[in-house]
Design a protein around this motif. Sequence first.
Motif, PDB file in Angstrom:
ATOM      1  N   UNK A 166       0.700  -1.243  -0.010  1.00 38.28           N
ATOM      2  CA  UNK A 166      -0.026   0.062  -0.036  1.00 38.28           C
ATOM      3  C   UNK A 166       0.950   1.170  -0.098  1.00 38.28           C
ATOM      4  N   UNK A 167       0.225   2.216  -0.654  1.00 39.59           N
ATOM      5  CA  UNK A 167       1.065   3.385  -0.834  1.00 39.59           C
ATOM      6  C   UNK A 167       1.087   4.380   0.710  1.00 39.59           C
ATOM      7  N   UNK A 168       2.196   4.868   1.173  1.00 36.77           N
ATOM      8  CA  UNK A 168       2.155   5.489   2.267  1.00 36.77           C
ATOM      9  C   UNK A 168       1.927   7.001   1.881  1.00 36.77           C
ATOM     10  N   UNK A 169       1.072   7.682   2.565  1.00 35.68           N
ATOM     11  CA  UNK A 169       0.655   9.064   2.454  1.00 35.68           C
ATOM     12  C   UNK A 169       1.211   9.792   3.717  1.00 35.68           C
ATOM     13  N   UNK A 170       2.107  10.866   3.538  1.00 38.13           N
ATOM     14  CA  UNK A 170       2.540  11.805   4.613  1.00 38.13           C
ATOM     15  C   UNK A 170       1.550  12.976   4.737  1.00 38.13           C
ATOM     16  N   UNK A 171       1.377  13.180   6.042  1.00 45.01           N
ATOM     17  CA  UNK A 171       0.286  14.415   6.247  1.00 45.01           C
ATOM     18  C   UNK A 171       0.956  15.251   7.383  1.00 45.01           C
ATOM     19  N   UNK A 172       1.159  16.387   7.122  1.00 45.78           N
ATOM     20  CA  UNK A 172       1.955  17.295   8.028  1.00 45.78           C
ATOM     21  C   UNK A 172       0.820  18.063   8.672  1.00 45.78           C
TER      22      UNK A 172
END
Length: 187
Positions: free
Chosen positions: A63-69
């Motif tokens: 699965x793709x990892x999404x980075x949220x700041x």
Amino acid sequence: MKNITDKTKKWLTIAGLGIVCVVLVIAISSQFKTQTPVDDDIAPPTAVTDNKVNPGIDTGDKAEEKEVVIQANESVAAPTDDTAAKTDQPVQNLQPEVTKPAAPTESQKIDKTQKPNGEKVDNVKAVDHDSVKRPNTTQSGEPQGGEKKDGKVYLPGFGWVTETGGSGTTVGEQGDELTGNKVGTMD
């Protein structure tokens, strides 16, 4: 040991109390100092990863990892009043929006045949107000105020009114009937 005189005792007591007062003033004033906030108290932005995988969808091997700041100092938008959108009632405004009228052009300001709003003005000649004579408002057929005729009095604005002659009462020596107090002048 020497004997201390009363005068010396008095001065030592005053000096000791003065020192105690100075120490108390310093201690109290140190309590009112404002401390500046330290920048370490604010949390730094943190990274959040989203590792959710929907089991119903096959996305491949990984699965793709999404980075949220997330910023801690973001401003929050003020809530809006959208009551009219939720109900069938129309929006009520207390006062319509105010608009400034357009400024008149220089030619409109100077033109003496019309007002600045465009309304035409008749040719009015200047009149010397000292030489104007008032027209005679009294007519020969109209009676004057207070004139009497056939038991009636003429009152301007009311016409001929029946004269009643005024109705008053006189209080006797007993005075007022309810309280018995004297009424009027007491000579």
